[in-house]
Design an enzyme around this catalytic site. Structure first.
Site, mmCIF file in Angstrom:
data_model
loop_
_atom_site.group_PDB
_atom_site.id
_atom_site.type_symbol
_atom_site.label_atom_id
_atom_site.label_comp_id
_atom_site.label_asym_id
_atom_site.label_seq_id
_atom_site.Cartn_x
_atom_site.Cartn_y
_atom_site.Cartn_z
ATOM 1 N N VAL A 210 0.833 -1.211 0.000
ATOM 2 C CA VAL A 210 0.000 0.000 0.000
ATOM 3 C C VAL A 210 0.865 1.258 0.000
ATOM 4 O O VAL A 210 0.601 2.208 -0.749
ATOM 5 C CB VAL A 210 -0.964 -0.026 1.210
ATOM 6 C CG1 VAL A 210 -1.645 1.309 1.402
ATOM 7 C CG2 VAL A 210 -2.016 -1.120 1.007
ATOM 8 N N THR B 258 -0.868 -4.254 9.479
ATOM 9 C CA THR B 258 -1.675 -4.528 10.676
ATOM 10 C C THR B 258 -2.089 -6.003 10.626
ATOM 11 O O THR B 258 -3.268 -6.322 10.434
ATOM 12 C CB THR B 258 -2.926 -3.618 10.725
ATOM 13 O OG1 THR B 258 -3.594 -3.666 9.452
ATOM 14 C CG2 THR B 258 -2.571 -2.188 11.042
ATOM 15 N N THR C 117 -5.255 -0.444 7.659
ATOM 16 C CA THR C 117 -6.589 -0.851 8.106
ATOM 17 C C THR C 117 -6.541 -1.039 9.622
ATOM 18 O O THR C 117 -5.834 -1.924 10.120
ATOM 19 C CB THR C 117 -6.975 -2.174 7.409
ATOM 20 O OG1 THR C 117 -6.906 -1.967 5.993
ATOM 21 C CG2 THR C 117 -8.377 -2.620 7.810
ATOM 22 N N GLU D 264 -7.647 2.334 2.553
ATOM 23 C CA GLU D 264 -7.283 2.053 1.166
ATOM 24 C C GLU D 264 -8.014 0.798 0.695
ATOM 25 O O GLU D 264 -8.154 -0.161 1.445
ATOM 26 C CB GLU D 264 -5.758 1.855 1.081
ATOM 27 C CG GLU D 264 -5.244 1.547 -0.289
ATOM 28 C CD GLU D 264 -5.683 2.587 -1.329
ATOM 29 O OE1 GLU D 264 -5.470 3.783 -1.135
ATOM 30 O OE2 GLU D 264 -6.273 2.165 -2.347
ATOM 31 N N ARG E 197 -6.463 -3.384 -4.787
ATOM 32 C CA ARG E 197 -6.256 -4.838 -4.813
ATOM 33 C C ARG E 197 -4.904 -5.127 -5.437
ATOM 34 O O ARG E 197 -4.550 -4.500 -6.443
ATOM 35 C CB ARG E 197 -7.341 -5.514 -5.675
ATOM 36 C CG ARG E 197 -8.737 -5.372 -5.152
ATOM 37 C CD ARG E 197 -9.751 -5.591 -6.250
ATOM 38 N NE ARG E 197 -9.602 -4.598 -7.322
ATOM 39 C CZ ARG E 197 -10.250 -4.646 -8.485
ATOM 40 N NH1 ARG E 197 -11.077 -5.634 -8.746
ATOM 41 N NH2 ARG E 197 -10.061 -3.712 -9.394
ATOM 42 N N GLU E 198 -4.172 -6.048 -4.853
ATOM 43 C CA GLU E 198 -2.911 -6.446 -5.462
ATOM 44 C C GLU E 198 -3.211 -7.031 -6.843
ATOM 45 O O GLU E 198 -4.226 -7.693 -7.034
ATOM 46 C CB GLU E 198 -2.210 -7.484 -4.579
ATOM 47 C CG GLU E 198 -1.682 -6.856 -3.304
ATOM 48 C CD GLU E 198 -1.190 -7.870 -2.289
ATOM 49 O OE1 GLU E 198 -0.878 -9.004 -2.672
ATOM 50 O OE2 GLU E 198 -1.127 -7.504 -1.106
ATOM 51 N N LEU F 14 -18.257 -13.381 -7.374
ATOM 52 C CA LEU F 14 -19.175 -14.527 -7.418
ATOM 53 C C LEU F 14 -18.491 -15.705 -8.120
ATOM 54 O O LEU F 14 -19.141 -16.476 -8.804
ATOM 55 C CB LEU F 14 -20.476 -14.151 -8.145
ATOM 56 C CG LEU F 14 -21.475 -13.300 -7.357
ATOM 57 C CD1 LEU F 14 -22.719 -13.012 -8.191
ATOM 58 C CD2 LEU F 14 -21.875 -13.944 -6.034
ATOM 59 N N CYS G 257 -5.707 -9.487 3.279
ATOM 60 C CA CYS G 257 -6.730 -8.635 3.901
ATOM 61 C C CYS G 257 -7.998 -9.357 4.354
ATOM 62 O O CYS G 257 -8.376 -9.240 5.522
ATOM 63 C CB CYS G 257 -7.105 -7.500 2.959
ATOM 64 S SG CYS G 257 -5.745 -6.349 2.704
HETATM 65 P P1 NAD Z 1 3.144 -4.778 3.980
HETATM 66 O O1 NAD Z 1 3.437 -5.787 5.017
HETATM 67 O O2 NAD Z 1 3.339 -5.103 2.534
HETATM 68 O O3 NAD Z 1 4.018 -3.462 4.261
HETATM 69 C C1 NAD Z 1 4.144 -2.847 5.506
HETATM 70 C C2 NAD Z 1 5.487 -2.132 5.546
HETATM 71 O O4 NAD Z 1 5.544 -1.328 6.730
HETATM 72 C C3 NAD Z 1 6.681 -3.085 5.619
HETATM 73 O O5 NAD Z 1 7.569 -2.817 4.554
HETATM 74 C C4 NAD Z 1 7.326 -2.778 6.975
HETATM 75 O O6 NAD Z 1 8.732 -2.903 6.982
HETATM 76 C C5 NAD Z 1 6.889 -1.337 7.200
HETATM 77 N N1 NAD Z 1 6.915 -0.878 8.598
HETATM 78 C C6 NAD Z 1 6.412 -1.469 9.688
HETATM 79 N N2 NAD Z 1 6.596 -0.701 10.776
HETATM 80 C C7 NAD Z 1 7.242 0.425 10.361
HETATM 81 C C8 NAD Z 1 7.688 1.616 11.008
HETATM 82 N N3 NAD Z 1 7.500 1.829 12.309
HETATM 83 N N4 NAD Z 1 8.289 2.548 10.263
HETATM 84 C C9 NAD Z 1 8.479 2.362 8.944
HETATM 85 N N5 NAD Z 1 8.067 1.271 8.272
HETATM 86 C C10 NAD Z 1 7.460 0.320 8.973
HETATM 87 O O7 NAD Z 1 1.660 -4.304 4.244
HETATM 88 P P2 NAD Z 1 0.552 -3.889 3.157
HETATM 89 O O8 NAD Z 1 0.023 -5.085 2.487
HETATM 90 O O9 NAD Z 1 1.064 -2.743 2.354
HETATM 91 O O10 NAD Z 1 -0.599 -3.363 4.132
HETATM 92 C C11 NAD Z 1 -0.479 -2.141 4.841
HETATM 93 C C12 NAD Z 1 -1.840 -1.814 5.422
HETATM 94 O O11 NAD Z 1 -2.766 -1.552 4.361
HETATM 95 C C13 NAD Z 1 -2.461 -2.926 6.257
HETATM 96 O O12 NAD Z 1 -3.189 -2.365 7.303
HETATM 97 C C14 NAD Z 1 -3.397 -3.621 5.272
HETATM 98 O O13 NAD Z 1 -4.469 -4.264 5.921
HETATM 99 C C15 NAD Z 1 -3.878 -2.447 4.452
HETATM 100 N N6 NAD Z 1 -4.277 -2.765 3.089
HETATM 101 C C16 NAD Z 1 -3.580 -3.669 2.350
HETATM 102 C C17 NAD Z 1 -3.973 -3.950 1.043
HETATM 103 C C18 NAD Z 1 -3.209 -4.953 0.204
HETATM 104 O O14 NAD Z 1 -3.751 -5.382 -0.820
HETATM 105 N N7 NAD Z 1 -2.018 -5.356 0.558
HETATM 106 C C19 NAD Z 1 -5.080 -3.302 0.492
HETATM 107 C C20 NAD Z 1 -5.756 -2.362 1.245
HETATM 108 C C21 NAD Z 1 -5.353 -2.098 2.551
#
Ligand code: NAD
Length: 438
Positions: free
Chosen positions: A11, A86, A121, A154, A157-158, A256, A266
């Site tokens: 994200v 998260t 999230t 956010e 979608r990946e 579906l 997620c």
């Molecule tokens: P991710 O695990 O890919 O990335 C998280 C990043 O945060 C990591 O690179 C980690 O090193 C970094 N990080 C952690 N603590 C830190 C700190 N204190 N300072 C600096 N960097 C730090 O996670 P993601 O998939 O990008 O998801 C992030 C959030 O967005 C989550 O809450 C997730 O639920 C939400 N989200 C994800 C998606 C998805 O498709 N991946 C879509 C929508 C929402």
């Protein structure tokens, strides 16, 4: 507005690169030194379609920078996005350790008014608690600095992350403060967001919108999985059922597609976290609490279907085509393939697998799994007693089952994504089993 993004994962990196590409100055910060050094050297840390040229373009123009120094990133920005992970904890709740750590770091170096936008999230109530948390740290160190917190979940979608970020169905801005609302809206006034509905609401409502949306989509998938199971019992075709249902505008055609159960970074964790929030508030929501149960049951049914197709699974060779939780990503978080592989190994099966992008992640994160990773799908099918189509990668459409028939041990295909026309596979001499159809 100068932007800093804390957390440069899926994200954070997409947020950073898309805002930079729209003309903003963005610094992406992350604790992970390896990740940042890769990005600084022009390497892309994970596969996402169209991401590489966008990063290269904006990094070389200086619009997009990368750092491990959160202080430098925060000090040089007026708006700070928090996009750290998260993940789910054992009890289902969201692990907020990373969000609080990021908040503590911002509080420690804040040097003037900042708009802090929480994109991670987080459960309802978190953004307000983060506000008090930062406030307390600032006050304890005798400083008097203003800041605002906004919830801006956010929905990307990946696999389609860039277009999802640039052309979202809606933008949700949760705040109780007019200045923060105006500043956040300014970011979303970029031309890429033209015509996108903006939901301006309270922080709690914004936080809930994200969880409600993900749990609803998870429920929709679980619902069609159950209809598919019923179709198998009564001779109906779920493909036609889903198509006809989807034409009803109240239902809609997306999500579906029956399969081995939903997965990814997620839906599972957010559904569990929503249930935990409800339970903590003394409420037992019956539909939400059945979503994860239904999903696990779908996975078990899937494994049973695979085993039934070979008889005794011991020493049988299973080919798993697709390891990522969906196509066009290398992300394997909670992927059904992992569950299937673990279960088949536990009953003595031999696993050969292929995925266009996710094999390195599997090797790194599940080194204990005795999987024979193959260089291509055809090689993975050699000597197979059962070919399992687990992820619908586009390139699998090119598989020639006439050729495959000559290299397998037993001609069996379990198509967990209903990718293929049953007639095509059967005409090549295979026993074919899809999901929710004969
Ligand atoms: P991710 O695990 O890919 O990335 C998280 C990043 O945060 C990591 O690179 C980690 O090193 C970094 N990080 C952690 N603590 C830190 C700190 N204190 N300072 C600096 N960097 C730090 O996670 P993601 O998939 O990008 O998801 C992030 C959030 O967005 C989550 O809450 C997730 O639920 C939400 N989200 C994800 C998606 C998805 O498709 N991946 C879509 C929508 C929402």
């Amino acid at each position: 507005m100068s932007i800093c993004v804390i957390g440069t994962g899926y994200v954070g990196l997409i947020t950073g690169v898309c805002l930079a590409d729209s003309g903003m100055n963005v610094i992406c910060a992350d604790k992970n030194e390896d990740l940042i050094s890769k990005l600084q050297n022009g390497e892309i840390p994970f596969y996402e379609p169209d991401l590489e040229p966008l990063i290269k373009k904006n990094h070389s123009s200086g619009k997009l920078r990368f750092t491990t120094d959160i202080t430098v990133a925060v000090e040089n920005s007026s708006c700070v996005f928090i996009t750290v992970g998260t993940p789910g904890l054992e009890d289902g709740s969201a692990d907020l350790t990373y969000v609080y750590r990021a908040a503590r770091e911002i509080a420690g170096c804040i040097n003037g008014y900042k708009l802090i936008i929480i994109k991670s999230t987080v459960p309802v109530g978190t953004c307000k608690r983060i506000k008090s948390y930062i406030d307390d740290i600032i006050k304890k160190t005798g400083r008097n600095i203003e800041f605002d917190i906004v919830s801006n979940p956010e929905f990307l979608r990946e696999g389609t992350a860039i277009s999802d970020f640039n052309f979202p169905d809606r933008i949700v801005i949760g705040t109780d403060n007019e200045k923060a609302a105006a500043l956040t809206s300014e970011i979303y006034e970029l031309p890429i967001f033209e015509n996108t509905p903006v939901i301006l609401t309270t922080v709690e409502t914004a936080e809930m919108i994200k969880y409600a949306s993900n749990a609803f989509l998870a429920a929709k998938i679980s619902f069609i999985n159950e209809i598919a199971n019923l179709c198998e019992l009564c001779g109906a075709d779920v493909g036609v059922v889903a198509k006809a249902m989807g034409l009803d505008k109240r239902i809609g055609e997306k999500f579906l597609n029956p399969g081995p159960g939903f997965a990814g970074s997620c839906f599972p964790k957010d559904t569990r976290a929503l249930l935990k929030t409800a339970n903590d508030l003394g409420y037992d929501p019956e539909i939400i609490s059945s979503i994860m149960k239904s999903n696990l049951s779908q996975r078990k049914k899937t494994v049973q279907k695979i085993i039934n197709s070979v008889g005794d699974p011991a020493d049988k060779t299973f080919t798993v085509l697709g390891l990522s939780f969906k196509p066009e990503t290398e992300d394997i978080r909670e992927s059904a393939s992992i569950y299937i592989i673990e279960e088949l190994l536990s009953v003595g099966g031999i696993i050969r697998a292929y995925d266009p992008k996710a094999m390195n992640n599997m090797k790194k994160l599940y080194p204990e799994l005795a999987v024979d990773y193959c260089g291509d799908a055809l090689t993975a099918c050699e000597g197979s007693d059962c070919i399992i189509i687990a992820t619908e990668w586009e390139q699998f459409f090119d598989l020639d089952f006439k050729i495959i028939k000559d290299i397998v041990n037993k001609p069996v295909v379990i198509d967990l994504r209903n990718m293929f026309e049953p007639g095509y596979i059967k005409d090549n001499g295979f026993m074919y089993t899809g999901v929710g159809k004969q």
